[in-house]
Design an enzyme around this catalytic site. Structure first.
Site, PDB file in Angstrom:
ATOM      1  N   CYS A  25       0.815  -1.219   0.000  1.00  0.00           N
ATOM      2  CA  CYS A  25       0.000   0.000   0.000  1.00  0.00           C
ATOM      3  C   CYS A  25       0.849   1.270   0.000  1.00  0.00           C
ATOM      4  O   CYS A  25       2.004   1.256   0.425  1.00  0.00           O
ATOM      5  CB  CYS A  25      -0.864   0.036   1.246  1.00  0.00           C
TER       6      CYS A  25
ATOM      7  N   ARG B 180       4.784   0.376  -5.927  1.00  0.00           N
ATOM      8  CA  ARG B 180       4.824  -0.524  -4.771  1.00  0.00           C
ATOM      9  C   ARG B 180       3.839  -1.686  -4.925  1.00  0.00           C
ATOM     10  O   ARG B 180       3.924  -2.656  -4.175  1.00  0.00           O
ATOM     11  CB  ARG B 180       4.491   0.261  -3.500  1.00  0.00           C
TER      12      ARG B 180
ATOM     13  N   TRP C  63      -3.203  -2.525  -1.323  1.00  0.00           N
ATOM     14  CA  TRP C  63      -2.837  -3.878  -1.743  1.00  0.00           C
ATOM     15  C   TRP C  63      -3.566  -4.793  -0.765  1.00  0.00           C
ATOM     16  O   TRP C  63      -3.233  -4.843   0.422  1.00  0.00           O
ATOM     17  CB  TRP C  63      -1.320  -4.044  -1.637  1.00  0.00           C
TER      18      TRP C  63
ATOM     19  N   ASN D 288      -1.550   1.773   6.043  1.00  0.00           N
ATOM     20  CA  ASN D 288      -0.702   0.698   5.500  1.00  0.00           C
ATOM     21  C   ASN D 288      -0.422  -0.279   6.636  1.00  0.00           C
ATOM     22  O   ASN D 288      -0.247   0.152   7.777  1.00  0.00           O
ATOM     23  CB  ASN D 288       0.650   1.245   5.047  1.00  0.00           C
ATOM     24  N   GLY D 289      -0.321  -1.568   6.315  1.00  0.00           N
ATOM     25  CA  GLY D 289       0.040  -2.550   7.340  1.00  0.00           C
ATOM     26  C   GLY D 289      -1.137  -3.438   7.708  1.00  0.00           C
ATOM     27  O   GLY D 289      -2.157  -3.489   7.000  1.00  0.00           O
TER      28      GLY D 289
ATOM     29  N   GLU E 193      19.477 -15.613  -8.800  1.00  0.00           N
ATOM     30  CA  GLU E 193      18.881 -14.310  -9.063  1.00  0.00           C
ATOM     31  C   GLU E 193      18.309 -14.252 -10.483  1.00  0.00           C
ATOM     32  O   GLU E 193      17.232 -13.688 -10.709  1.00  0.00           O
ATOM     33  CB  GLU E 193      19.925 -13.211  -8.827  1.00  0.00           C
TER      34      GLU E 193
ATOM     35  N   LYS F  54      14.401 -13.350 -11.301  1.00  0.00           N
ATOM     36  CA  LYS F  54      14.054 -12.215 -12.159  1.00  0.00           C
ATOM     37  C   LYS F  54      13.098 -12.664 -13.256  1.00  0.00           C
ATOM     38  O   LYS F  54      12.099 -12.031 -13.517  1.00  0.00           O
ATOM     39  CB  LYS F  54      15.344 -11.648 -12.761  1.00  0.00           C
TER      40      LYS F  54
ATOM     41  N   GLU G   1       9.512 -13.756 -11.869  1.00  0.00           N
ATOM     42  CA  GLU G   1       8.659 -12.731 -11.248  1.00  0.00           C
ATOM     43  C   GLU G   1       8.055 -11.766 -12.271  1.00  0.00           C
ATOM     44  O   GLU G   1       6.972 -11.254 -12.054  1.00  0.00           O
ATOM     45  CB  GLU G   1       9.385 -11.963 -10.134  1.00  0.00           C
TER      46      GLU G   1
ATOM     47  N   HIS H 180      20.929 -35.420 -10.046  1.00  0.00           N
ATOM     48  CA  HIS H 180      20.424 -36.069  -8.835  1.00  0.00           C
ATOM     49  C   HIS H 180      18.910 -35.944  -8.750  1.00  0.00           C
ATOM     50  O   HIS H 180      18.333 -36.102  -7.669  1.00  0.00           O
ATOM     51  CB  HIS H 180      21.116 -35.486  -7.604  1.00  0.00           C
TER      52      HIS H 180
ATOM     53  N   LYS I 110       6.558  -3.792  -4.113  1.00  0.00           N
ATOM     54  CA  LYS I 110       7.962  -3.391  -4.073  1.00  0.00           C
ATOM     55  C   LYS I 110       8.563  -3.577  -2.691  1.00  0.00           C
ATOM     56  O   LYS I 110       9.634  -4.107  -2.536  1.00  0.00           O
ATOM     57  CB  LYS I 110       8.082  -1.937  -4.520  1.00  0.00           C
TER      58      LYS I 110
HETATM   59  C1  F6R Z   1      12.708  -9.158  -6.427  1.00  0.00           C
HETATM   60  C2  F6R Z   1      12.635  -8.256  -5.295  1.00  0.00           C
HETATM   61  C3  F6R Z   1      12.370  -8.830  -3.949  1.00  0.00           C
HETATM   62  C4  F6R Z   1      13.151  -8.040  -2.884  1.00  0.00           C
HETATM   63  C5  F6R Z   1      12.769  -8.526  -1.478  1.00  0.00           C
HETATM   64  C6  F6R Z   1      13.580  -7.816  -0.421  1.00  0.00           C
HETATM   65  O1  F6R Z   1      13.027  -8.486  -7.591  1.00  0.00           O
HETATM   66  O2  F6R Z   1      12.783  -7.079  -5.446  1.00  0.00           O
HETATM   67  O3  F6R Z   1      12.666 -10.183  -3.902  1.00  0.00           O
HETATM   68  O4  F6R Z   1      14.510  -8.234  -3.111  1.00  0.00           O
HETATM   69  O5  F6R Z   1      11.412  -8.299  -1.278  1.00  0.00           O
HETATM   70  O6  F6R Z   1      13.389  -6.445  -0.481  1.00  0.00           O
HETATM   71  P1  F6R Z   1      14.381  -5.443   0.213  1.00  0.00           P
HETATM   72  O7  F6R Z   1      15.691  -5.531  -0.493  1.00  0.00           O
HETATM   73  O8  F6R Z   1      13.751  -4.096   0.066  1.00  0.00           O
HETATM   74  O9  F6R Z   1      14.510  -5.871   1.651  1.00  0.00           O
END
Ligand code: F6R
Length: 608
Positions: free
Chosen positions: A2, A27, A74, A100-101, A481, A485, A488, A504, A603
């Protein structure tokens, strides 16, 4: 997750709120709304779906006024709908609130309110706070807020306007970020810095259970006991343009293209002009570096993958054991960690709930805590004993790209610094490596300049159903990673495997047309990776090899080869991540996915 924005001043707040909500859209959200004091009433406009729906609604039913609050929701409690969208009010419209929360004890409070005659219209925990405030309100907003605050459990950032005093915004938070700033005859609140940048660069983060009272003349702060406090102002030097999309189609592409620059900015903070490390920027002196037995690194998602690569760097160069854990696992696991041990969290936002909780646990245990973090003033940067900042600038796309790069740069530099202080590398060896490292932005730029090759590959491969990223050593950490990427943002099923582990079990999944991306940037492991490429190639996989300079062997075992400039093997992952991010980007674009705001994702994950 949010987003909150609130404004009080001389201007019409509606465009300002809409602008703020748009800058927080990254976000992730599924409905949006505003409450505006129009001079006689608190007027609400709320719409399910994109901010454009709210814009349409405001065009059809305009409202204007000099103070208001807005929200992108959200959904957590109750489906995304007009009714569940924020702002919420109490039954008598004494106030409007955005939140938010998650209020963890909302059921308990709701039962009490229902027994006392409150009638609820939404399924949200936020309406419970609105009704609670309305229930206690006897004309003193500050006292009412303090009373309600004492009852709330969970995480929250709240912005509230009371109809009796409509040009004042009351704000408070716990375990959820909230930042306020005062500009020229106007005050503004938001849940994240980008929403404030156009109005002021001097901001204050509201801390747990503090109350901020915003008026156009200024902002007052109170501690949890109600005593007025002075707060330190932080200057944010992110430029406004860096939080805008410019001519790029997506923030993600813009942020990938900014990586050479983010590299230089981060490198320059830790490396002196004569290619020596600014050793006092690291959270250990020589004696401490020598005494360390291990470092525990804890983080989530992409930041966890940065930690995995950091482990490889530190173990390889500094010969120091590193344990890496996922924050949500660490916090509920057996905490086998002792007082005084080095404990590092990694977080772009500095607001990830599980990472904050892990950091607090480590502090309780008396660990020496440090954070790799991108946001000055964030909860993590405030609470860790030492902060190693990354200088990625604002990252708006949900998918982390430049923040990951700057995290692994900082971890690489930590490894070099530890290696030098522990006597594993000489100053001359470190300088040699730093010189080579300084050439990386040029190597990255070359990848970016040739991105059409990746775009073309994606245009042929976007129908692929399964992608496996394989690698050994540092390449395995990088593969994790790369796979995240891709899945997602493109929703293509992708997994990372240690190349030697395939046979395995996982190799059973390989079939005609599976795509296998073999990360083969480590020359001493190439022969081993070659066998693994062959194992999947003969079973029908289409194999793409990513190599560190030319590798003759690659052609015999793969259908396609991409090269980065030849460089020291330890540096290669820092450059090889870029083609992987571009691959994910172009596959997602080809599939027509919402690249910057992938489905179900947010985000900054500020709830557990
Ligand atoms: C993926 C992504 C998430 C963040 C994770 C941690 O692209 O962005 O996996 O890496 O939510 O977020 P931070 O780094 O803000 O603690």
């Amino acid at each position: 997750m949010c987003g909150i924005v609130g404004y009080t001043g001389e201007k019409n707040c509606v465009p300002i709120l809409m602008n703020g909500l748009t800058s927080l859209a990254y976000r992730g959200y599924d409905s949006a709304g505003v409450a505006v004091w129009d001079g006689s009433d608190l007027v609400l406009r709320k719409a399910k779906g994109k901010i454009e729906n709210l814009k349409d609604l405001l065009e059809a039913s305009p409202v204007s006024g000099k103070s208001g609050i807005g929200h992108t929701r959200w959904a957590t409690h109750g489906e995304p709908s007009d009714v569940n969208a924020h702002p919420h009010t109490d039954s008598h419209k004494t106030l409007a609130i955005v939140h938010n929360g998650i209020i963890e004890n909302y059921q308990h409070i709701k039962s009490m309110l229902v027994k006392n005659g409150c009638v609820f219209v939404s399924e949200t925990d936020t309406e419970v706070v609105a009704q609670l405030l309305g229930y206690y309100y006897r004309g003193n907003a500050f006292a009412t807020l303090k009373q309600a605050l004492a009852m709330l459990e969970g995480s929250f950032a709240l912005a509230i306007i009371f109809a009796d005093d409509p040009e004042t915004i009351y704000c408070t938070c716990k375990d959820s970020p909230m930042v306020v700033g005062h500009g020229n005859g106007e005050s503004i609140v938001a849940s994240d810095i980008p929403a404030l940048l156009e109005y002021t660069r001097d901001v204050c983060f509201v801390q747990d259970r503090q109350i901020a009272i915003l008026r156009k003349s200024g902002i007052e702060f109170y501690d949890e006991f109600g005593a007025e406090i002075e707060k330190e102002t932080l200057h944010v030097d992110w430029d406004i343009e860096s939080a805008k999309k410019g001519n790029y189609e997506h923030f993600m592409m813009k942020e990938i293209c900014e990586e050479p620059d983010a590299f230089r900015k981060t490198y320059d903070q830790y490396v002196a002009k004569d290619f020596t490390l600014k050793s006092d920027r690291f959270p250990w002196d020589e004696a401490r570096a020598k005494a360390l037995d291990r470092i525990t690194i804890v983080s989530c998602g992409t930041a966890f993958h940065a930690g995995m690569l950091g482990k490889k760097f530190i173990e390889h160069m500094a010969k120091l054991r590193v344990d890496v854990d996922i924050a949500s696992e660490f916090r509920y696991g057996d905490l086998l960690i002792d007082k005084g041990e080095a404990f590092m969290v990694i977080s772009q936002s500095g607001e990830t709930a599980d990472t904050i909780a892990a950091l607090r646990k480590a502090k309780e245990l008396g660990c020496d805590t440090m954070a790799v973090c991108n946001v000055t003033g964030s909860t993590i940067s405030r609470e860790a004993n030492h902060v190693l900042y990354t200088y990625a600038g604002p990252e708006i796309a949900v998918a982390a790209t430049k923040s990951y790069l700057t995290q692994i740069i900082v971890l690489y530099l930590c490894a070099l610094d530890l290696a030098q202080k522990r006597g594993e590398m000489t100053q001359a060896q470190v300088t040699e490596r730093l010189k080579e490292m300084s050439k990386l932005p040029a190597a990255m730029q070359k990848v970016l300049d040739n991105k059409e090759q990746i775009q073309f590959f994606a245009s042929r491969s976007f129908a692929v159903k399964h992608v496996f990223f394989i690698g050994r050593g540092m390449d395995y950490a990088l593969a994790m990673e790369a796979a995240l990427k891709l899945k997602e943002i493109s929703y293509i099923h992708s997994e990372a495997y240690a190349a030697g582990e395939l046979k395995h079990g996982t190799i059973a999944l390989i079939e005609e047309g599976s795509l296998v991306v073999a990360l083969a940037t480590q020359p001493e492991l190439q022969a081993k990776v070659a066998s693994n490429m062959e194992e999947v190639r003969v079973r029908g996989a289409h194999v793409l090899a990513v190599t560190n300079g030319p590798w003759e062997g690659a052609a015999g075992h793969s259908h396609e080869q991409w090269q980065i400039d030849q460089m020291d093997a330890t540096l290669a992952p820092l450059c090889a991540i870029i083609p992987m991010q571009l691959l994910a980007y172009y596959l997602a674009v080809q599939k027509g996915c919402s690249v910057d705001q992938p489905r179900n994702l947010a985000k900054s994950v500020t709830v557990e």
